[in-house]
Design an enzyme around this catalytic site. Structure first.
Site: not given
Ligand SMILES: Cc1ncc(C[n+]2csc(CCOP(=O)(O)OP(=O)(O)O)c2C)c(N)n1
Lengths: 363, 327
Positions: A258, A262, A271
């Site tokens: 990415r 985020h 970070y």
């Molecule tokens: C169940 C849940 N917990 C926390 C969140 C908050 N949150 C949104 S995206 C994210 C990180 C997701 O990481 P990843 O699965 O690696 O996908 P990326 O965002 O890197 O594409 C978090 C903690 C959420 N949307 N859903």
């Protein structure tokens, strides 16, 4: 009693196109020039749309969203392999896949702009809306796969996306396990972009790869260079074929990055270091495919300029469409709570509208 | 005294409790290096390191489940759910274990833990980031459910929650996180859980609310006082479980009228419980008007394009007050 080996495994790694656009002929997928162009166009479209969305967000014309810059190959490669009868089950960072699938950009904008209308893709079946709850869509994909088998649809499979963070959720483990036990025709694509907000992969999992998690559930796992659009296409094509042939699910790990924040509410400099980002900027998937197309004589500066202009004009039109659609009926949330009349909801809707009217009168 | 936002005040409570009691451990998604997506845990990771400020994998059920284990083994975990909409993934651990370890082991094992998370709408957030579902938690036996309404009570209630011998759900109204500041004393301040606060004394009508809706309630009370000299008694619940029925009843015995304002959906919510606390009691005979609820609707929380219109606001609360005053 000797100690013997009960099981062993290895995880293949697939890369077809290197960073300078050099091709591994032996592994090259069978793609025609128009198909290659469709792939490149999807990636450019996603990149340009992402940049525009960032501006719209900063100008207050759209809400928070999750940029996908840098991950275009991981989203568009699999999308190219998708047939019309296949299902697409996205997470929330697959802009390129949605666009290639035919989701109009204004619907994407409506979603991030705060309107449920953005979850509706008129005329486009078998494409689910974004799943904001991380990993929650994974069991849905297994269930859809089950339904395809039960209904005898041998020409269709399911493509399900999620991030590396999602692999820690129970839904990931439960969903993959079900899919494998059912031999459901599902291709799971993990976009391992190395970070889940501020959590690096090493804090997400102690495993050396996401792909090897497949082994525990009894399905093949493959790690792919996620910035290589041809490898992403080829791995997905093979896994979809396997799924349709009744051989069950596959887990594909797309090792990508990415490049931006985020979401627009996030500050990645808190970070992670610049050097890491810079290194990945040098592996830009758009550059890689463009170099390859140029080398094959399919592409040049003039075509690039024309494509960028075409895509920008398209985005302009979609942004205008989005902004002209923002006045939706205010009481819509009352209308789709149930499929049958519900007296309490009807009463509340009436009260709600009356209250709005009185507010209006009071000015 | 320093003027603080609610985010800073909650941070002060965490910082001071961690300094005071080394059993206190903070865990959750992005709470460490990133200091929380709302910066609630700012400075903690720097001060206390990886072992006591734990960036966890992305797994709400395991965050609460491991917090239960930590509590059983003598720590005082403070777990964070990143947003309201993801707290449901911890539900099995909360209902099945955290809330009932004491009861099922006849007091032999207990779960002194806090799970805190931002809740509610009004910040133009994404889908699943704006829910107000506090009654769901308040109905679980064995849990305490606390909802601060401002920086100062947030700090004092969180300290009490961390020191409480049982599991506490601490719901932070995210709309109030940075909306205003209050003086918060540096020295320790602890509020007793289970006590409501009569924030404004009055004699004509009782208005009960909590969390972010308190701001609208305050505004409505002030407007009626200014415009028509109405004397509103404003009660801030602070704890939804246990509910401070005595304070509510005493107020209604005095005023004879009751309005409850909640952001939650209307049906099966805390407002219904507040009204029942009065109608269950002799205070019922003092009522001179039917009690009224101002509430969210029984619809899926609308995305932010529509949400402002759906949140109960001061004009709606003022209208309900006028209606019961007209009886
Ligand atoms: C169940 C849940 N917990 C926390 C969140 C908050 N949150 C949104 S995206 C994210 C990180 C997701 O990481 P990843 O699965 O690696 O996908 P990326 O965002 O890197 O594409 C978090 C903690 C959420 N949307 N859903």
């Amino acid at each position: 009693m000797p100690r013997t080996e009960f099981a062993s495994f290895s995880i293949p790694h697939l890369r077809i196109l290197d960073e300078r656009g050099g091709l591994d002929e032996a592994l090259a997928p069978d793609l025609s020039p128009p198909e290659l162009e469709r792939l490149y166009r999807g990636m450019v479209w996603a990149r340009e749309a992402d940049q525009r969305m960032l501006r719209l967000q900063r100008q207050g014309r759209m809400g928070t969203f999750s940029p996908s810059t840098g991950q275009e190959a991981a989203a568009c490669g699999p999308a190219l392999a998708l047939g019309e009868r296949d299902w697409l089950v996205p997470a929330f960072r697959e802009l390129g896949a949605l666009l290639m699938r035919g989701v109009p950009l204004h619907r994407v904008l409506l979603f991030w702009g705060g309107f449920e209308e953005g979850n509706v893709y008129p005329g486009l079946d078998r494409t689910l809306p974004n799943a904001v709850i991380v990993g929650s869509q994974i069991p849905h994909a297994a269930g859809i796969g089950y339904a395809l088998r039960l209904r005898g649809e041998k020409d269709a499979a399911v493509l399900c996306f999620f991030g590396d963070g999602a692999t820690s959720e129970g839904d990931f483990h439960e969903g993959l396990n079900f899919a494998a036990v059912w031999k459901a025709p599902v291709v799971f694509v993990c976009q391992n972009n190395q970070w889940a907000i501020s959590t690096p992969l090493a804090k997400q999992t102690a495993a050396a790869s996401v792909a090897q998690k497949a082994v525990a559930y009894g399905m093949p796992g493959v790690r792919v260079d996620g910035n290589d659009p041809l490898a992403m296409y080829e791995a997905t094509r093979a896994a979809l074929a396997r799924a349709r042939a009744g051989e069950g699910p596959t887990l594909i790990e797309a090792a990508t990055y990415r490049l931006m924040m985020h979401t627009t509410a996030d500050d990645p400099t808190k970070y992670r270091g610049d050097e890491e980002v810079k290194a990945w900027e040098g592996r830009d998937p758009l550059v890689r495919l463009r170099l390859y197309l140029e080398r094959r004589g399919h592409w040049d500066e003039a075509r690039e300029t024309a494509l960028r202009e075409e895509v920008k004009a398209l985005i302009d039109a979609e942004v205008r469409r989005y902004e002209s659609m923002k006045e939706f009926p205010i009481a819509a949330p009352f209308d789709n709570v149930y499929g049958t009349p519900h007296p309490n909801i009807a009463e509340q809707k009436e009260e709600f509208l009356r209250a709005l009217e009185e507010d209006g009168r009071r000015g | 005294m320093a003027k603080m936002t609610m985010v800073q005040a909650i941070n002060l409570a965490l910082t001071q409790e961690m300094a005071k009691d080394e059993r206190v451990v903070v865990l959750g998604e992005d709470v460490g290096v990133n200091e929380g997506v709302f910066r609630v845990t700012a400075g903690l990771h720097k001060a206390y390191g990886d072992a006591r400020v734990v960036d966890t994998p992305l797994a709400e059920s395991a965050i609460l489940g491991t917090a239960v284990g930590m509590a059983l083994a003598g720590l005082r975990p403070v777990a964070e759910m990143q947003f309201d909409g993801f707290s449901y993934l911890m539900w099995g651990q909360l209902e099945g274990h955290a809330s009932r370890f004491r009861a099922r082991t006849q007091g032999r094992w207990t779960c002194p833990l806090v799970v805190r998370f931002p809740y509610g709408g009004g910040v133009r957030a994404l889908e699943h980031h704006s829910e107000s579902r506090e009654a769901m938690y308040a109905q679980i036996p064995g849990l305490k459910v606390v909802v601060p309404s401002g920086p100062r009570n947030a700090r004092a209630l969180l300290v009490a929650a961390i020191r409480d011998p049982d599991a506490v759900v601490f719901m932070e109204p995210k709309r109030s996180y940075r909306a205003f500041r209050e003086e918060v004393p540096e020295e320790e301040e602890v509020l007793e859980l289970g006590k409501a606060n009569v924030e404004r004394e009055g004699s004509d009508v009782t208005l009960v609310s909590w969390g972010a809706t308190m701001r609208a309630a305050r505004q409505a009370a002030q407007e009626l006082a200014d415009a028509r000299g109405v004397s509103v008694e404003l009660v801030d619940l602070l704890s939804l479980a246990p509910l401070d029925k005595e304070t509510i009843r005493a107020s209604v015995r005095k005023t004879g009228r009751l309005v409850v304002a909640q952001e939650e959906p209307r049906s099966y919510g805390v407002a219904s419980e507040v009204i029942a606390a009065v109608t269950d009691d002799d205070a019922f005979w003092r009522l001179v008007a039917p009690p009224r609820r101002v509430a969210g609707s029984d619809v899926v929380t609308p995305y932010f394009g529509r949400e402002e219109k759906y949140l109960p606001d001061a004009p709606r609360i003022a209208r309900a007050l006028e209606e019961v005053l007209a009886c």
